[in-house]
Design an enzyme around this catalytic site. Structure first.
Site, short mmCIF file in Angstrom:
data_model
loop_
_atom_site.label_atom_id
_atom_site.label_comp_id
_atom_site.label_asym_id
_atom_site.label_seq_id
_atom_site.Cartn_x
_atom_site.Cartn_y
_atom_site.Cartn_z
N PHE A 17 0.83 -1.21 0.00
CA PHE A 17 0.00 0.00 0.00
C PHE A 17 0.87 1.27 0.00
O PHE A 17 0.42 2.34 -0.40
CB PHE A 17 -0.97 -0.01 1.19
CG PHE A 17 -0.42 0.46 2.50
CD1 PHE A 17 -0.45 1.82 2.84
CD2 PHE A 17 0.10 -0.43 3.42
CE1 PHE A 17 0.04 2.25 4.06
CE2 PHE A 17 0.58 0.00 4.64
CZ PHE A 17 0.56 1.35 4.96
N LYS A 18 2.14 1.13 0.40
CA LYS A 18 3.04 2.29 0.40
C LYS A 18 3.26 2.84 -1.02
O LYS A 18 3.62 4.01 -1.18
CB LYS A 18 4.40 1.91 1.01
CG LYS A 18 4.32 1.16 2.34
CD LYS A 18 3.85 2.01 3.46
CE LYS A 18 3.71 1.23 4.77
NZ LYS A 18 4.95 0.69 5.28
N ASP A 19 3.04 1.99 -2.03
CA ASP A 19 3.21 2.46 -3.42
C ASP A 19 2.30 3.64 -3.72
O ASP A 19 2.65 4.51 -4.52
CB ASP A 19 2.90 1.33 -4.41
CG ASP A 19 3.96 0.25 -4.45
OD1 ASP A 19 5.16 0.59 -4.31
OD2 ASP A 19 3.61 -0.94 -4.62
#
Length: 673
Positions: free
Chosen positions: A111-113
């Protein structure tokens, strides 16, 4: 748009400077000086828009004039073009009214993308215009490092250094970082834990010479742009499910709260979750206020959930649902869920006892179909674990000197910490008749809807009844609250102001107010237990609350002798507590308590003796020392006459210690013969 440090000692800066800075020079995090908002119509208009378009609109609120709108829109379109799903963060239905938000369609499946892909382009934009090269450092427990490397690899003006704990991340996560061959990427394994990696990052930022030599920046959750970018998918998901007209609740599995904080930001910007939340802070009166809120709401027909701390005897006392303490068995699944999230993928996240238990209880409450949630702050307010929830109404009760090592040395400093539970545009009820100016100033600076005792609401009364008046509503001929003590009218006034402030969402009738205040119960708050001798239980544990207890004892009438069972924490301001109540006490029973924080009973006795010497010892007072509160109470009962009274006070541990086997019913020796 200006950004300020959470520690308040760094000068305000613009968005792009905040992005590049990482941590502020004073060690704080940069956050917006004012929270931008969307109207309901603006949120509703997001429905059907491409993700990148919504991202440009949301980020635009935080960017301000630092980046032209068309340039920001192009950045967003480019950032999310690489995602494997056209919706970027699609919803998958799991069942009736249950959906999963998929955050794994970015290039590194993390999800950091969502934030990193945009962040890389933001850095490119500003560094190119400033002809500047920077070193970006990040600590990772797995997915942050891979996402950061992917976002910054090959960028000519940025070097990325990722620190990860050796042997404590998955092989896939390691390969996402270490297989990048670009010359601007460096990955370093650390012999230790993720916390050790974080410590290195913090130390690097605190070393001003090193920080400036390598032009250091950071992309962990310390970087505001990451939080802002992650808030976007709360908007896209919510409007897809019918927001803002339909209420949507998010359950967030998280490690370091970065994702949960993004949800917090989204709610700040106008996105609301399920039921109204009332958060109560203050030095004294918090528990009584929560109990009265609960009692009135229950009488009005609402299903309540209450979280208070600490407990007297049993941990389950900390959470009540629909007026009843939860069962221990009901908590187990929620403790397991917190532990599972805390240790996800073997990457342990450190939580304090209070943080861990707070998360478990909040999770239980979120599953309980509540009409209103009532949360008592544990310590302070601004940094308290309960403050991760955005309160629809805040109440600040009386403020006095306590916990100075954490909150500051005076009422102004302490008030500033308590004021951290306020929210822009939402009501805050300040029931302290002499509130610190810092509380009033903070409410005005934030744009909170300030309800101030003596200005926006007040009470009057005689010996039989009392009346309350607020903005546009009055209650006359009220019976005194079932909770005893003169200070309870101040607490009750704050409760009525809160219900009036929330009247459109929590309407209560005059009869519900009367019944609730008449039926409210709360052990250990000037609790008088009938018997011979009379027993008084009070958790008063600081000079202000002991002064209130003394006034209440003095108003009880004549007793031949008063016996005091007293145990307290070593860090309390004990001398004024003993001096205030001392003239009423004829026999002291000083007790040890079962916690390392407590002062030994023998030391309490020495402090009392020293106080007596200073005052001249004009009155003979007997003292004794005991190993626990129950033994001290038993000694007091053995020494007391039927017409005497025994008061137990000084700490939750002291009162809890005498309640360990239930409420004592005292009988004088000759009556039981």
């Amino acid at each position: 748009m200006r950004y300020v440090s959470t520690r308040g000692e760094a000068a305000p800066i613009g968005f792009l400077d905040a992005v590049l800075a990482g941590l502020a020079p004073d060690g704080g995090l940069y956050v917006p000086a004012e929270w931008p908002t969307f109207t309901k119509a603006e949120i509703a208009a997001f429905a059907g828009q491409p993700y990148a378009q919504v991202a440009a609109a949301v980020m635009g609120k935080f960017v301000g004039d630092d980046i032209p709108a068309d340039v920001l829109a192009d950045m967003c379109a480019e950032a999310y073009a690489s995602f494997a799903h056209s919706a970027v963060t699609p919803l998958k239905q799991l069942g009736p009214n249950r959906f999963l938000l998929e955050l794994f369609h970015g290039p590194t499946l993390a999800f950091k993308d969502v934030a990193m892909q945009l962040l890389g382009r933001l850095y490119d934009y500003v560094l190119e215009r400033q002809s500047r090269k920077m070193t970006i450092i990040c600590a990772t427990s797995g997915d942050t490092g891979g996402a950061a490397v992917e976002a910054f690899r090959g960028r000519k003006n940025a070097r990325i250094v990722a620190l990860f704990p050796e042997g404590r991340i998955s092989e896939v996560q390691r390969r996402f970082m270490t297989t990048a061959t670009d010359t601007n990427v460096a990955c370093v394994s650390i012999l230790g834990s993720f916390d050790d990696c974080q410590a290195i990052v913090k130390q690097a930022f605190q070393d001003d010479q090193f920080r400036h030599a390598v032009d250091l920046s950071g992309v962990n959750s310390i970087n505001w742009a990451r939080i802002a970018a992650q808030s976007v998918y709360y908007f896209t998901a919510a409007v897809a499910l019918g927001a803002p007209e339909r209420s949507v609740a998010f359950v967030v599995p998280t490690g370091n709260f970065g994702d949960a904080y993004a949800a917090f930001v989204a709610t700040r910007m106008g996105l609301r979750f399920d039921c109204p939340v009332i958060t109560v802070a203050g030095t004294n009166g918090k528990g009584s206020t929560c109990a009265m809120l609960e009692a009135v709401a229950e009488q009005a027909g609402f299903r309540t959930g209450v979280y208070t701390s600490p407990h007297l005897v049993h941990f389950e006392e900390r959470c009540r649902v629909h007026g009843e303490a939860v069962n221990a068995s009901d908590l187990i699944a929620h403790f397991e869920a917190v532990e599972s999230a805390r240790t996800l993928n073997g990457n342990d996240v450190s939580l304090t006892y209070f943080e861990f238990t707070t998360l478990a209880i909040l999770r239980l409450m979120s599953h309980s179909l509540l009409d209103v949630a009532i949360l008592e702050v544990g310590l302070g307010g601004r940094l308290d674990a309960t403050n991760i929830i955005d309160a629809d109404c805040a109440i600040i009760t009386s403020i006095d000197i306590d916990h100075t090592e954490y909150l500051g040395p005076d009422r102004e400093s302490i008030g500033r910490e308590k004021a951290g539970i306020m929210r822009t545009g939402r009501p805050v009820v300040v029931s302290d008749p002499m509130a610190p100016q810092s509380v009033i100033d903070h409410a005005r600076e934030m744009g909170a809807d300030l309800w101030r005792f003596g200005h926006d609401f007040n009470f009057s009364g005689d010996k039989q009844q009392w009346s309350w008046a607020g903005r546009g509503r009055r209650y006359a001929g009220l019976a005194y609250p079932a909770l005893r003590g003169a200070n309870q009218l101040v607490n009750a006034s704050g409760v009525l102001a809160a219900f009036e402030a929330l009247r459109t969402r929590l309407p209560v009738t005059a009869q519900a107010v009367r019944n609730g205040l008449a039926l409210v119960e709360l052990p250990g708050r000037f609790q008088i237990v009938p018997g011979q001798p009379t027993l008084v239980l009070d958790v008063a544990h600081n000079p202000h609350s002991v002064a209130a207890l003394t006034a209440n004892l003095d108003a009880m009438g004549y007793f031949p002798a008063t016996h005091a069972v007293f145990g307290a924490m070593a860090d309390k301001d004990l001398a004024p507590m003993l001096a205030k109540v001392g003239p009423l006490v004829d026999h002291w029973y000083f007790t040890d308590l079962p916690t390392p924080r407590a002062e030994k009973g023998a030391v309490l006795q020495q402090k009392w003796n020293a106080l007596q010497m200073v005052s001249g010892g004009l009155r003979q007072v007997n003292t004794s020392v005991h190993s626990d509160p129950l033994q001290a109470l038993q000694a007091a009962v053995a020494a007391a006459d039927p017409a005497d009274r025994i008061v137990v006070f000084g700490s939750f541990y002291t009162v809890g210690g005498v309640l360990i086997n239930g409420i004592p019913r005292l009988h004088a020796k000759h009556l039981g013969a």
